[in-house]
Design a protein around this motif. Sequence first.
Motif, PDB file in Angstrom:
ATOM      1  N   GLN A  21       0.908  -3.258  10.586  1.00  0.00           N
ATOM      2  CA  GLN A  21      -0.414  -3.789  10.276  1.00  0.00           C
ATOM      3  C   GLN A  21      -0.648  -3.820   8.767  1.00  0.00           C
ATOM      4  OE1 GLN A  21      -3.178  -1.357  12.594  1.00  0.00           O
ATOM      5  NE2 GLN A  21      -3.767  -3.213  13.667  1.00  0.00           N
ATOM      6  N   ILE A  22      -0.300  -2.741   8.100  1.00  0.00           N
ATOM      7  CA  ILE A  22      -0.510  -2.664   6.652  1.00  0.00           C
ATOM      8  C   ILE A  22       0.382  -3.677   5.936  1.00  0.00           C
ATOM      9  CG2 ILE A  22      -0.222  -1.195   4.613  1.00  0.00           C
ATOM     10  CD1 ILE A  22      -1.138   1.172   6.391  1.00  0.00           C
ATOM     11  N   GLU A  23       1.635  -3.780   6.359  1.00  0.00           N
ATOM     12  CA  GLU A  23       2.579  -4.700   5.722  1.00  0.00           C
ATOM     13  C   GLU A  23       2.183  -6.165   5.914  1.00  0.00           C
ATOM     14  OE1 GLU A  23       6.775  -2.224   5.870  1.00  0.00           O
ATOM     15  OE2 GLU A  23       6.309  -3.582   7.522  1.00  0.00           O
ATOM     16  N   ASN A  24       1.613  -6.493   7.059  1.00  0.00           N
ATOM     17  CA  ASN A  24       1.303  -7.883   7.390  1.00  0.00           C
ATOM     18  C   ASN A  24      -0.126  -8.285   7.051  1.00  0.00           C
ATOM     19  OD1 ASN A  24       3.902  -8.303   8.400  1.00  0.00           O
ATOM     20  ND2 ASN A  24       3.331  -7.522  10.407  1.00  0.00           N
ATOM     21  N   THR A  25      -0.863  -7.428   6.396  1.00  0.00           N
ATOM     22  CA  THR A  25      -2.239  -7.726   6.055  1.00  0.00           C
ATOM     23  C   THR A  25      -2.309  -8.377   4.681  1.00  0.00           C
ATOM     24  OG1 THR A  25      -3.048  -5.870   7.367  1.00  0.00           O
ATOM     25  CG2 THR A  25      -4.532  -6.726   5.703  1.00  0.00           C
ATOM     26  N   GLU A  26      -2.836  -9.591   4.654  1.00  0.00           N
ATOM     27  CA  GLU A  26      -3.007 -10.273   3.374  1.00  0.00           C
ATOM     28  C   GLU A  26      -4.359  -9.932   2.765  1.00  0.00           C
ATOM     29  OE1 GLU A  26      -2.022 -14.402   3.442  1.00  0.00           O
ATOM     30  OE2 GLU A  26      -0.283 -14.043   4.722  1.00  0.00           O
ATOM     31  N   GLU A  27      -5.297  -9.611   3.600  1.00  0.00           N
ATOM     32  CA  GLU A  27      -6.645  -9.272   3.134  1.00  0.00           C
ATOM     33  C   GLU A  27      -6.761  -7.754   3.072  1.00  0.00           C
ATOM     34  OE1 GLU A  27     -10.607  -9.008   5.889  1.00  0.00           O
ATOM     35  OE2 GLU A  27      -9.672 -10.942   5.665  1.00  0.00           O
ATOM     36  N   ILE A  28      -7.241  -7.252   1.970  1.00  0.00           N
ATOM     37  CA  ILE A  28      -7.369  -5.810   1.798  1.00  0.00           C
ATOM     38  C   ILE A  28      -8.760  -5.360   2.234  1.00  0.00           C
ATOM     39  CG2 ILE A  28      -7.384  -3.913   0.145  1.00  0.00           C
ATOM     40  CD1 ILE A  28      -5.368  -5.502  -1.511  1.00  0.00           C
ATOM     41  N   ASN A  29      -8.784  -4.543   3.273  1.00  0.00           N
ATOM     42  CA  ASN A  29     -10.019  -3.955   3.759  1.00  0.00           C
ATOM     43  C   ASN A  29      -9.883  -2.452   3.537  1.00  0.00           C
ATOM     44  OD1 ASN A  29     -11.963  -2.627   5.329  1.00  0.00           O
ATOM     45  ND2 ASN A  29     -12.019  -4.287   6.826  1.00  0.00           N
ATOM     46  N   ILE A  30     -10.503  -1.961   2.477  1.00  0.00           N
ATOM     47  CA  ILE A  30     -10.312  -0.573   2.061  1.00  0.00           C
ATOM     48  C   ILE A  30     -10.721   0.419   3.154  1.00  0.00           C
ATOM     49  CG2 ILE A  30     -12.528  -0.218   0.919  1.00  0.00           C
ATOM     50  CD1 ILE A  30      -9.157   0.873  -0.477  1.00  0.00           C
ATOM     51  N   ASP A  31     -11.740   0.098   3.927  1.00  0.00           N
ATOM     52  CA  ASP A  31     -12.156   1.009   5.003  1.00  0.00           C
ATOM     53  C   ASP A  31     -11.096   1.094   6.092  1.00  0.00           C
ATOM     54  OD1 ASP A  31     -14.628   1.628   3.823  1.00  0.00           O
ATOM     55  OD2 ASP A  31     -15.522  -0.213   4.648  1.00  0.00           O
ATOM     56  N   LYS A  32     -10.533  -0.066   6.436  1.00  0.00           N
ATOM     57  CA  LYS A  32      -9.508  -0.095   7.479  1.00  0.00           C
ATOM     58  C   LYS A  32      -8.234   0.604   6.997  1.00  0.00           C
ATOM     59  CE  LYS A  32      -7.206  -3.211  10.672  1.00  0.00           C
ATOM     60  NZ  LYS A  32      -7.001  -4.593  11.092  1.00  0.00           N
ATOM     61  N   ILE A  33      -7.828   0.317   5.774  1.00  0.00           N
ATOM     62  CA  ILE A  33      -6.636   0.964   5.224  1.00  0.00           C
ATOM     63  C   ILE A  33      -6.834   2.474   5.130  1.00  0.00           C
ATOM     64  CG2 ILE A  33      -5.213   1.218   3.149  1.00  0.00           C
ATOM     65  CD1 ILE A  33      -5.496  -1.810   2.775  1.00  0.00           C
ATOM     66  N   SER A  34      -8.003   2.891   4.721  1.00  0.00           N
ATOM     67  CA  SER A  34      -8.307   4.326   4.616  1.00  0.00           C
ATOM     68  C   SER A  34      -8.175   4.992   5.985  1.00  0.00           C
ATOM     69  CB  SER A  34      -9.712   4.523   4.062  1.00  0.00           C
ATOM     70  OG  SER A  34     -10.052   5.883   4.039  1.00  0.00           O
ATOM     71  N   PHE A  35      -8.716   4.358   7.019  1.00  0.00           N
ATOM     72  CA  PHE A  35      -8.618   4.896   8.372  1.00  0.00           C
ATOM     73  C   PHE A  35      -7.161   4.951   8.820  1.00  0.00           C
ATOM     74  CE2 PHE A  35      -8.220   4.113  12.936  1.00  0.00           C
ATOM     75  CZ  PHE A  35      -8.866   5.231  13.425  1.00  0.00           C
ATOM     76  N   GLN A  36      -6.408   3.872   8.548  1.00  0.00           N
ATOM     77  CA  GLN A  36      -5.012   3.819   8.971  1.00  0.00           C
ATOM     78  C   GLN A  36      -4.169   4.882   8.268  1.00  0.00           C
ATOM     79  OE1 GLN A  36      -4.447  -0.365   8.102  1.00  0.00           O
ATOM     80  NE2 GLN A  36      -4.253  -0.822  10.278  1.00  0.00           N
ATOM     81  N   VAL A  37      -4.399   5.075   6.986  1.00  0.00           N
ATOM     82  CA  VAL A  37      -3.641   6.090   6.246  1.00  0.00           C
ATOM     83  C   VAL A  37      -3.993   7.483   6.761  1.00  0.00           C
ATOM     84  CG1 VAL A  37      -3.333   7.159   3.975  1.00  0.00           C
ATOM     85  CG2 VAL A  37      -3.297   4.671   4.197  1.00  0.00           C
ATOM     86  N   LYS A  38      -5.263   7.713   7.051  1.00  0.00           N
ATOM     87  CA  LYS A  38      -5.672   9.020   7.595  1.00  0.00           C
ATOM     88  C   LYS A  38      -4.995   9.258   8.949  1.00  0.00           C
ATOM     89  CE  LYS A  38      -9.555  11.833   8.914  1.00  0.00           C
ATOM     90  NZ  LYS A  38     -10.796  11.864   9.620  1.00  0.00           N
TER      91      LYS A  38
END
Length: 67
Positions: A21-38
């Motif tokens: 999901q992170i690799e294939n995301t062209e749009e950066i959604n900091i909330d979503k990335i933060s949740f995924q990293v957590k």
Amino acid sequence: MAKKELTYTEAIVELEYILKQIENTEEINIDKISFQVKRATELIDFCKKQLHNIDKELEKMINDIDV
């Protein structure tokens, strides 16, 4: 209803999914990335504990055989 306990394999599959999901995301959604990293951090910690426990069990079994 009892909560199903996570397995090592399920954790690895979920980690791979998060990575894709992170690799294939062209749009950066900091909330979503933060949740995924957590969540990824939690899964990695779980996997490390599982591997450590298995290592201890195997070491004990080997020691028992040597006796």
